[in-house]
Write a protein that holds these residues in place. Sequence first.
Motif, PDB file in Angstrom:
ATOM      1  N   VAL A   1       0.837  -1.207   0.000  1.00 53.56           N
ATOM      2  CA  VAL A   1       0.000   0.000   0.000  1.00 53.56           C
ATOM      3  C   VAL A   1       0.868   1.252   0.000  1.00 53.56           C
ATOM      4  O   VAL A   1       0.633   2.202  -0.764  1.00 53.56           O
ATOM      5  N   LEU A   2       1.885   1.249   0.840  1.00 54.72           N
ATOM      6  CA  LEU A   2       2.726   2.440   0.981  1.00 54.72           C
ATOM      7  C   LEU A   2       3.603   2.685  -0.239  1.00 54.72           C
ATOM      8  O   LEU A   2       3.783   3.836  -0.652  1.00 54.72           O
ATOM      9  N   THR A   3       4.123   1.631  -0.816  1.00 57.71           N
ATOM     10  CA  THR A   3       4.988   1.832  -1.985  1.00 57.71           C
ATOM     11  C   THR A   3       4.181   2.305  -3.202  1.00 57.71           C
ATOM     12  O   THR A   3       4.739   2.866  -4.142  1.00 57.71           O
ATOM     13  N   ALA A   4       2.871   2.103  -3.148  1.00 54.82           N
ATOM     14  CA  ALA A   4       1.998   2.614  -4.216  1.00 54.82           C
ATOM     15  C   ALA A   4       1.659   4.086  -4.009  1.00 54.82           C
ATOM     16  O   ALA A   4       0.970   4.686  -4.837  1.00 54.82           O
ATOM     17  N   LYS A   5       2.155   4.657  -2.893  1.00 57.52           N
ATOM     18  CA  LYS A   5       1.920   6.076  -2.590  1.00 57.52           C
ATOM     19  C   LYS A   5       3.281   6.776  -2.528  1.00 57.52           C
ATOM     20  O   LYS A   5       3.826   7.001  -1.439  1.00 57.52           O
ATOM     21  N   PRO A   6       3.873   7.114  -3.661  1.00 60.00           N
ATOM     22  CA  PRO A   6       5.219   7.693  -3.663  1.00 60.00           C
ATOM     23  C   PRO A   6       5.332   8.999  -2.898  1.00 60.00           C
ATOM     24  O   PRO A   6       6.431   9.403  -2.505  1.00 60.00           O
ATOM     25  N   GLU A   7       4.190   9.659  -2.676  1.00 61.50           N
ATOM     26  CA  GLU A   7       4.237  10.924  -1.939  1.00 61.50           C
ATOM     27  C   GLU A   7       4.446  10.719  -0.443  1.00 61.50           C
ATOM     28  O   GLU A   7       4.732  11.670   0.301  1.00 61.50           O
ATOM     29  N   VAL A   8       4.313   9.464   0.023  1.00 61.21           N
ATOM     30  CA  VAL A   8       4.508   9.150   1.443  1.00 61.21           C
ATOM     31  C   VAL A   8       5.782   8.315   1.597  1.00 61.21           C
ATOM     32  O   VAL A   8       5.831   7.165   1.154  1.00 61.21           O
ATOM     33  N   ASP A   9       6.789   8.907   2.209  1.00 61.98           N
ATOM     34  CA  ASP A   9       8.034   8.164   2.432  1.00 61.98           C
ATOM     35  C   ASP A   9       7.758   7.044   3.438  1.00 61.98           C
ATOM     36  O   ASP A   9       7.050   7.244   4.433  1.00 61.98           O
ATOM     37  N   CYS A  10       8.302   5.874   3.174  1.00 66.80           N
ATOM     38  CA  CYS A  10       8.042   4.747   4.065  1.00 66.80           C
ATOM     39  C   CYS A  10       9.269   3.868   4.217  1.00 66.80           C
ATOM     40  O   CYS A  10      10.171   3.861   3.380  1.00 66.80           O
ATOM     41  N   HIS A  11       9.273   3.136   5.316  1.00 73.55           N
ATOM     42  CA  HIS A  11      10.313   2.144   5.581  1.00 73.55           C
ATOM     43  C   HIS A  11       9.627   0.988   6.296  1.00 73.55           C
ATOM     44  O   HIS A  11       9.001   1.183   7.342  1.00 73.55           O
ATOM     45  N   VAL A  12       9.708  -0.192   5.729  1.00 76.69           N
ATOM     46  CA  VAL A  12       9.063  -1.361   6.328  1.00 76.69           C
ATOM     47  C   VAL A  12      10.120  -2.436   6.535  1.00 76.69           C
ATOM     48  O   VAL A  12      10.881  -2.766   5.620  1.00 76.69           O
TER      49      VAL A  12
END
Length: 239
Positions: free
Chosen positions: A187-198
């Motif tokens: 889900v997060l990687t499909a939202k490039p505007e939200v930086d994420c680390h999993v």
Amino acid sequence: MSGPQCCANPPTLNPASGAGHVEKVGGLNSYVTGPSDSKLAILLIPDVFGYEAPNLRKLADKIAAAGFYVVVPDFFYGDPYSPDNSERPIQVWLKDHGPEKGFEDAKPVVEALKGKGVSAIGAAGFCWGAKVVVQLGKPEFIQAAVLLHPSFVSVDDIKAVEVPIAILGAEIDQLSPPTLVKQFEEVLTAKPEVDCHVKIFPKVAHGWTVRYNVEDETAVKHAEEAHGNLLEWFTKHLK
């Protein structure tokens, strides 16, 4: 959803633990530590055992040593979950202390921090607290989030997050198993505007970051690795 892992390895609560002190923040008794004039604040939202857990306060002090003002509120109003109370199993206790109420109680805390001049706030949630943090995951509340072995968090919750978010999961976790954490990552990687680390930590179980045995060197090492990741995330995103 809650289960045995949610309540495993309960801490021995100690109201005198930690280098900080307790004061009212946003109407809640809170353990506070770190420079009170810092413009950067971290809100730590505990698991069901609450804000008097020594390992949690030790982590708060560690974050404070990096220059953050750290606040750990008592979201349970002096009534943390007690596994020794057979009359109030976890499902009964949760009726009085749901994460939705935690979210509502967190809002005045955030406002109080802003009112004292804090310019950026990060929030980290452990187990129960992770659900509160994802609900806070909007720019009007916080600027960065970290979830550690989350409970109750859904894919829809993750879809709604709008701030940079790190998710630290455990390989051995019935509440947020690696398959679910991977869904969060998709889900997060499909939202490039939200930086994420999993990240999924191998060979550790739900609760490993705050309910570890301080005499177990391996357990301490795994917990400290997660603590380091948390601190790196907030250092990167809170300016």
